[in-house]
Design a protein around this motif. Structure first.
Motif, PDB file in Angstrom:
ATOM      1  N   PRO A  41       0.820  -1.213   0.000  1.00  0.00           N
ATOM      2  CA  PRO A  41       0.000   0.000   0.000  1.00  0.00           C
ATOM      3  C   PRO A  41       0.860   1.272   0.000  1.00  0.00           C
ATOM      4  CG  PRO A  41      -0.940  -1.606   1.486  1.00  0.00           C
ATOM      5  CD  PRO A  41       0.385  -2.173   1.032  1.00  0.00           C
ATOM      6  N   TYR A  42       0.470   2.215  -0.850  1.00  0.00           N
ATOM      7  CA  TYR A  42       1.277   3.416  -1.049  1.00  0.00           C
ATOM      8  C   TYR A  42       0.375   4.650  -1.121  1.00  0.00           C
ATOM      9  CZ  TYR A  42      -0.354   2.210  -5.739  1.00  0.00           C
ATOM     10  OH  TYR A  42      -1.146   1.861  -6.809  1.00  0.00           O
ATOM     11  N   ALA A  43       1.002   5.810  -0.906  1.00  0.00           N
ATOM     12  CA  ALA A  43       0.302   7.085  -1.035  1.00  0.00           C
ATOM     13  C   ALA A  43       0.276   7.487  -2.502  1.00  0.00           C
ATOM     14  CB  ALA A  43       1.001   8.146  -0.202  1.00  0.00           C
ATOM     15  N   LYS A  44      -0.882   7.922  -2.978  1.00  0.00           N
ATOM     16  CA  LYS A  44      -0.998   8.274  -4.391  1.00  0.00           C
ATOM     17  C   LYS A  44      -0.605   9.710  -4.733  1.00  0.00           C
ATOM     18  CE  LYS A  44      -4.299   4.740  -5.793  1.00  0.00           C
ATOM     19  NZ  LYS A  44      -5.626   4.447  -6.392  1.00  0.00           N
ATOM     20  N   PRO A  45      -0.881  10.712  -3.872  1.00  0.00           N
ATOM     21  CA  PRO A  45      -0.523  12.080  -4.256  1.00  0.00           C
ATOM     22  C   PRO A  45       0.935  12.269  -4.677  1.00  0.00           C
ATOM     23  CG  PRO A  45      -1.997  12.138  -2.390  1.00  0.00           C
ATOM     24  CD  PRO A  45      -1.651  10.698  -2.609  1.00  0.00           C
ATOM     25  N   PRO A  46       1.923  11.634  -4.000  1.00  0.00           N
ATOM     26  CA  PRO A  46       3.311  11.853  -4.423  1.00  0.00           C
ATOM     27  C   PRO A  46       3.638  11.289  -5.808  1.00  0.00           C
ATOM     28  CG  PRO A  46       3.225  11.036  -2.159  1.00  0.00           C
ATOM     29  CD  PRO A  46       1.860  10.860  -2.738  1.00  0.00           C
ATOM     30  N   LEU A  47       2.774  10.438  -6.368  1.00  0.00           N
ATOM     31  CA  LEU A  47       3.067   9.878  -7.686  1.00  0.00           C
ATOM     32  C   LEU A  47       3.199  10.981  -8.727  1.00  0.00           C
ATOM     33  CD1 LEU A  47       0.695   6.756  -7.787  1.00  0.00           C
ATOM     34  CD2 LEU A  47       3.150   6.818  -7.271  1.00  0.00           C
ATOM     35  N   SER A  48       2.242  11.920  -8.725  1.00  0.00           N
ATOM     36  CA  SER A  48       2.272  13.000  -9.716  1.00  0.00           C
ATOM     37  C   SER A  48       2.985  14.244  -9.207  1.00  0.00           C
ATOM     38  CB  SER A  48       0.845  13.367 -10.131  1.00  0.00           C
ATOM     39  OG  SER A  48       0.050  13.727  -9.019  1.00  0.00           O
ATOM     40  N   LYS A  49       3.200  14.350  -7.887  1.00  0.00           N
ATOM     41  CA  LYS A  49       3.857  15.533  -7.328  1.00  0.00           C
ATOM     42  C   LYS A  49       5.373  15.370  -7.256  1.00  0.00           C
ATOM     43  CE  LYS A  49      -0.104  16.393  -4.241  1.00  0.00           C
ATOM     44  NZ  LYS A  49      -0.741  17.502  -4.944  1.00  0.00           N
ATOM     45  N   ASP A  50       5.840  14.150  -6.960  1.00  0.00           N
ATOM     46  CA  ASP A  50       7.263  13.933  -6.711  1.00  0.00           C
ATOM     47  C   ASP A  50       7.858  12.781  -7.518  1.00  0.00           C
ATOM     48  OD1 ASP A  50       7.511  15.951  -4.602  1.00  0.00           O
ATOM     49  OD2 ASP A  50       6.263  14.603  -3.426  1.00  0.00           O
ATOM     50  N   PHE A  51       7.227  11.618  -7.448  1.00  0.00           N
ATOM     51  CA  PHE A  51       7.801  10.419  -8.058  1.00  0.00           C
ATOM     52  C   PHE A  51       8.031  10.596  -9.557  1.00  0.00           C
ATOM     53  CE2 PHE A  51       7.361   6.271 -10.148  1.00  0.00           C
ATOM     54  CZ  PHE A  51       8.356   5.557  -9.488  1.00  0.00           C
ATOM     55  N   LEU A  52       7.038  11.091 -10.267  1.00  0.00           N
ATOM     56  CA  LEU A  52       7.170  11.267 -11.714  1.00  0.00           C
ATOM     57  C   LEU A  52       8.246  12.302 -12.041  1.00  0.00           C
ATOM     58  CD1 LEU A  52       6.194  10.561 -14.549  1.00  0.00           C
ATOM     59  CD2 LEU A  52       4.398  12.288 -14.290  1.00  0.00           C
ATOM     60  N   CYS A  53       8.415  13.285 -11.163  1.00  0.00           N
ATOM     61  CA  CYS A  53       9.438  14.320 -11.369  1.00  0.00           C
ATOM     62  C   CYS A  53      10.845  13.804 -11.085  1.00  0.00           C
ATOM     63  CB  CYS A  53       9.157  15.526 -10.479  1.00  0.00           C
ATOM     64  SG  CYS A  53       7.658  16.445 -10.897  1.00  0.00           S
ATOM     65  N   GLY A  54      10.942  12.627 -10.463  1.00  0.00           N
ATOM     66  CA  GLY A  54      12.254  12.088 -10.129  1.00  0.00           C
ATOM     67  C   GLY A  54      12.760  12.524  -8.778  1.00  0.00           C
ATOM     68  N   ARG A  55      11.890  13.123  -7.962  1.00  0.00           N
ATOM     69  CA  ARG A  55      12.297  13.559  -6.634  1.00  0.00           C
ATOM     70  C   ARG A  55      12.187  12.395  -5.636  1.00  0.00           C
ATOM     71  NH1 ARG A  55       8.134  17.794  -7.482  1.00  0.00           N
ATOM     72  NH2 ARG A  55       9.070  19.396  -8.811  1.00  0.00           N
ATOM     73  N   ASP A  56      13.032  12.428  -4.626  1.00  0.00           N
ATOM     74  CA  ASP A  56      12.956  11.418  -3.569  1.00  0.00           C
ATOM     75  C   ASP A  56      11.649  11.606  -2.804  1.00  0.00           C
ATOM     76  OD1 ASP A  56      15.414  10.351  -4.186  1.00  0.00           O
ATOM     77  OD2 ASP A  56      16.505  11.631  -2.773  1.00  0.00           O
ATOM     78  N   THR A  57      10.945  10.526  -2.567  1.00  0.00           N
ATOM     79  CA  THR A  57       9.694  10.611  -1.828  1.00  0.00           C
ATOM     80  C   THR A  57       9.387   9.270  -1.186  1.00  0.00           C
ATOM     81  OG1 THR A  57       7.339  11.185  -1.995  1.00  0.00           O
ATOM     82  CG2 THR A  57       8.280   9.956  -3.824  1.00  0.00           C
ATOM     83  N   LYS A  58       8.687   9.320  -0.091  1.00  0.00           N
ATOM     84  CA  LYS A  58       8.269   8.099   0.601  1.00  0.00           C
ATOM     85  C   LYS A  58       6.855   7.755   0.146  1.00  0.00           C
ATOM     86  CE  LYS A  58       7.639   6.144   5.247  1.00  0.00           C
ATOM     87  NZ  LYS A  58       6.223   5.733   5.063  1.00  0.00           N
ATOM     88  N   LEU A  59       6.716   6.624  -0.506  1.00  0.00           N
ATOM     89  CA  LEU A  59       5.414   6.217  -1.034  1.00  0.00           C
ATOM     90  C   LEU A  59       4.687   5.238  -0.123  1.00  0.00           C
ATOM     91  CD1 LEU A  59       6.229   5.691  -4.829  1.00  0.00           C
ATOM     92  CD2 LEU A  59       4.984   7.591  -3.804  1.00  0.00           C
ATOM     93  N   ALA A  60       5.422   4.303   0.478  1.00  0.00           N
ATOM     94  CA  ALA A  60       4.797   3.220   1.244  1.00  0.00           C
ATOM     95  C   ALA A  60       4.055   3.756   2.463  1.00  0.00           C
ATOM     96  CB  ALA A  60       5.835   2.197   1.675  1.00  0.00           C
ATOM     97  N   SER A 316      -4.157  19.664  -2.309  1.00  0.00           N
ATOM     98  CA  SER A 316      -3.177  20.574  -2.880  1.00  0.00           C
ATOM     99  C   SER A 316      -2.801  20.115  -4.275  1.00  0.00           C
ATOM    100  CB  SER A 316      -1.925  20.654  -1.997  1.00  0.00           C
ATOM    101  OG  SER A 316      -1.250  19.410  -1.988  1.00  0.00           O
ATOM    102  N   CYS A 317      -2.266  21.039  -5.056  1.00  0.00           N
ATOM    103  CA  CYS A 317      -1.802  20.749  -6.413  1.00  0.00           C
ATOM    104  C   CYS A 317      -0.441  21.404  -6.585  1.00  0.00           C
ATOM    105  CB  CYS A 317      -2.802  21.281  -7.441  1.00  0.00           C
ATOM    106  SG  CYS A 317      -2.279  21.103  -9.175  1.00  0.00           S
ATOM    107  N   THR A 318       0.566  20.618  -6.980  1.00  0.00           N
ATOM    108  CA  THR A 318       1.929  21.120  -7.111  1.00  0.00           C
ATOM    109  C   THR A 318       2.307  21.280  -8.572  1.00  0.00           C
ATOM    110  OG1 THR A 318       2.565  20.028  -5.044  1.00  0.00           O
ATOM    111  CG2 THR A 318       4.341  20.713  -6.513  1.00  0.00           C
ATOM    112  N   ILE A 319       2.665  22.496  -8.960  1.00  0.00           N
ATOM    113  CA  ILE A 319       3.132  22.790 -10.315  1.00  0.00           C
ATOM    114  C   ILE A 319       4.499  23.435 -10.179  1.00  0.00           C
ATOM    115  CG2 ILE A 319       2.699  24.053 -12.457  1.00  0.00           C
ATOM    116  CD1 ILE A 319      -0.283  23.992 -11.761  1.00  0.00           C
ATOM    117  N   GLY A 320       5.540  22.687 -10.503  1.00  0.00           N
ATOM    118  CA  GLY A 320       6.885  23.177 -10.269  1.00  0.00           C
ATOM    119  C   GLY A 320       7.125  23.316  -8.777  1.00  0.00           C
TER     120      GLY A 320
END
Length: 377
Positions: A41-60, A316-320
């Protein structure tokens, strides 16, 4: 024979929160989470905010060891076919039966693809597997088109541009998020996208998706070796419908305690239309924090504790590097009062003279004030 206990269908925020909460109150009753997703099980918001951008993020949400230590049986890669409310059992596609004393339906949502020729080849961004596929495709892409100018579409487009992919958003409205937040806010979002290297194609739609290009309804062909379909989601209420649970407006009707119309069955998250006691009416909440709150209420209720959903929805919505924040009931508004600040803005949404929502950029004081105003209604 599987021992009966607590069962959550779905491993998103609502299902895991419900299971975790129930387990904290009853350490000895069997607790199971059934999910089609093969991932932890993982958090979905960081997928489009951080993970796709290549930033380090905790998903689990939790480690595998956490599930073992807390005796929460996580059954992954399994498809629940139906709920037998008379026998109080969950039946999988393979015929396995999981009896329950309490059941939480947290089936989430599924992506919606518009009827566009060739759109089946477009990638979506809903699951971890989707995000991995999109991230890999971006490595080998020079240009992309994102169909849909909603929250996920804007975030995905920003990440693709940050990765060096020439990206266009096509949304069929004058500015992104216009229907949701109004023209003035949409103009600011368009500027944020532009500042982050994203081109917005307003007042046009996609007519067809071809091998290496996207054809617009104007006849213009846009090069695209990567196409992302971000045109919204639909609550997945198929289990509820086959079990004859009460539904309305495409969601499962629940009260403030997350009770459905069936005995010992609860629903939470995207699939639920829950009564919010602060709002005094049912609210369709479709964001991560709301799902977690509803799951917590469902878990407490199932455990025998009194709990109600009373929090004000928000996201929230993160753009850049810019973060848009919203608090509110997500209902239609009569008036949108736009207040410009030196480094951001606030939009106050009103209906019948009452504040029903607030959108902010770099205006945290207004965001906090909004929570107080809405919570006091």
């Amino acid at each position: 024979m599987v021992a009966p206990g607590f069962v959550a269908v779905g491993s998103g925020a609502a299902g895991v929160s419900a299971a975790e909460t129930f387990r904290s109150k009853h350490p000895d009753i069997p607790v199971r989470v059934l999910t089609t997703d093969p991932a932890l099980p993982y958090a979905k918001p960081p997928l489009s905010k951080d993970f796709l951008c290549g930033r380090d993020t905790k998903l689990a949400l939790h480690s595998e060891h956490w599930f073992e230590r807390n005796a929460v049986d996580l059954v992954r890669g399994i498809t629940v076919e139906r709920i037998d409310v008379d026998r109080q059992e969950v039946v999988t596609a393979g015929g396995q039966r999981y009896p329950y004393w309490h059941l939480v339906v947290a089936s989430g949502s599924i992506p919606v693809r518009p009827p566009i020729p060739g759109v089946e080849s477009a990638l979506t961004l809903r699951s971890f597997a989707d995000a991995v596929a999109l991230k890999m495709a971006a490595r080998y892409s020079d240009c992309a088109v994102v169909i849909g100018g909603g929250l996920i579409g804007c975030e995905a487009a920003s990440c693709l541009a940050e990765r060096g992919v020439a990206t266009m958003v096509v949304a069929g409205e004058h500015v992104p998020l216009q229907r949701r937040f109004g023209v003035e806010a949409g103009e600011r979002v368009a500027k944020l996208l532009s500042d982050n290297g994203v081109r917005f194609a307003g007042e046009t739609t996609v007519a067809a998706v071809e091998d290496t290009r996207v054809v617009l309804d104007s006849g213009e062909a846009v090069d695209a070796d990567l196409v992302v379909c971000a045109t919204g989601v639909r609550p997945d209420i198929r289990l509820a419908e086959t079990a004859a649970l009460q539904t309305r407006d495409g969601r499962i009707v629940v009260d403030a305690h997350m009770h459905t119309s069936a005995r010992n069955v609860y629903a939470a998250g995207d699939a639920a239309l829950a009564h919010n006691v602060t709002a005094g009416r049912p609210i369709a909440a479709e964001h991560w924090r709301d799902a977690a709150h509803q799951g917590h209420v469902a878990g407490l209720t199932a455990a025998g504790y009194r709990a109600v959903w009373d929090t004000v929805p928000g996201f929230s919505c993160t753009i850049g590097t810019s973060v848009l924040k919203y608090r509110g009931w997500g209902v239609d508004f009569d008036e949108a009062r736009f207040v410009d600040h030196h480094t951001g803005f606030t939009v106050w949404y009103e209906a019948g003279g009452d504040v029903v929502g607030v959108l902010t950029l770099n205006a945290d004081d207004d965001h906090r004030r909004a929570g107080e105003l809405l919570g006091a209604d």
